[in-house]
Design an enzyme around this catalytic site. Structure first.
Site, PDB file in Angstrom:
ATOM      1  CG  LEU A 108       9.459  -2.316   4.424  1.00 29.36           C
ATOM      2  CD1 LEU A 108       9.707  -3.062   5.726  1.00 29.36           C
ATOM      3  CD2 LEU A 108       8.916  -3.258   3.346  1.00 29.36           C
ATOM      4  CB  THR A 126      -0.954  -0.013   1.207  1.00 33.43           C
ATOM      5  OG1 THR A 126      -0.187  -0.129   2.405  1.00 33.43           O
ATOM      6  CG2 THR A 126      -1.942  -1.177   1.121  1.00 33.43           C
ATOM      7  CB  THR A 164       1.563   5.558   3.778  1.00 36.66           C
ATOM      8  OG1 THR A 164       0.803   6.622   3.213  1.00 36.66           O
ATOM      9  CG2 THR A 164       2.401   6.080   4.924  1.00 36.66           C
ATOM     10  CB  CYS A 165       2.648   0.280   3.931  1.00 36.15           C
ATOM     11  SG  CYS A 165       1.112   0.536   4.859  1.00 36.15           S
ATOM     12  CB  SER A 166       5.140   0.484  -0.576  1.00 36.41           C
ATOM     13  OG  SER A 166       4.488  -0.755  -0.431  1.00 36.41           O
TER      14      SER A 166
END
Length: 160
Positions: free
Chosen positions: A54, A46, A48-50
Site C-alpha cells: 500500500l 498484514t 507486507t501489505c502495510s
C-alpha cells in the site's frame, strides 16, 4: 482460470464505506472509460501489505497518474470498515481507492482467490496487480506465494 490480458473486468457490485455511509459501487463504474491500476493484497493491516504494498502505491501515485492512470484501486477480501480504517492509517487520502471485497465476489470472478485457512485467514485474494483500460485488461502480474516483486508500484509503473 484467472483473468488474462485482453479479458474484460467482471461486472460486480461491492459495498464500501464513504463519508456518506455505506455505498454500493460497481466495477463497471470504477473501470469504464478509465485507465485503472488495481492491486490486490491478502489482507489489510498484514505485514507486507502495510509496510510495502500500500505505501508503495501511495508514494508512486503521482508518477502513475503522470503516465495517464486515472485511478489506483487497492482490493482486499476485508470488510468496508477495515478497508476504510486501513486507508486512513496508511494516509491514502484521494490517491488510492480502498475497495473492500468482503465476500470475495470480485476476487473470485477474477479467478484470483487463495486459501489462507492455514493462517486463520479463510478465503483471501492473491497478491497481484493489473492494469485495465476502459475495462479491458492490458497487464496482469500475479505474485508467487510469499513473494512481493511483480505487483509492486515500481513494477507496475514500468508497465503503464
Amino acid at each position: 482460470m484467472s483473468i488474462q490480458v485482453g479479458d474484460t473486468i467482471p461486472s460486480v457490485t461491492l459495498k464500501r464505506l464513504t463519508d456518506n455511509g455505506m455505498q454500493e459501487v460497481t466495477t463497471d463504474e470504477l473501470f469504464k472509460g478509465k485507465k485503472v491500476v488495481l492491486f490486490s493484497v491478502p489482507g489489510a493491516f498484514t505485514p507486507t501489505c502495510s509496510a510495502k504494498h500500500l505505501p508503495g502505491f501511495v508514494q508512486q501515485a503521482d508518477a502513475l497518474k503522470a503516465k495517464g492512470v486515472d485511478s489506483i484501486i487497492c482490493l482486499a477480501v476485508n470488510d468496508p470498515f477495515v478497508m476504510r480504517a486501513w486507508g486512513e492509517k496508511g494516509g491514502v487520502g484521494d490517491k488510492v481507492v480502498m475497495l473492500p471485497d468482503g465476500n470475495a465476489t470480485f476476487t473470485a470472478a477474477l479467478g484470483l482467490t487463495m486459501d489462507g485457512s492455514a493462517h486463520g485467514l479463510g478465503t483471501r485474494g492473491q497478491r497481484f496487480a493489473l492494469v485495465a483500460e476502459d475495462g479491458k485488461v492490458t497487464h496482469v502480474a500475479v505474485e508467487a506465494p510469499g513473494k512481493f516483486e511483480v505487483s509492486s508500484a515500481e513494477a507496475v509503473l514500468e508497465q503503464v
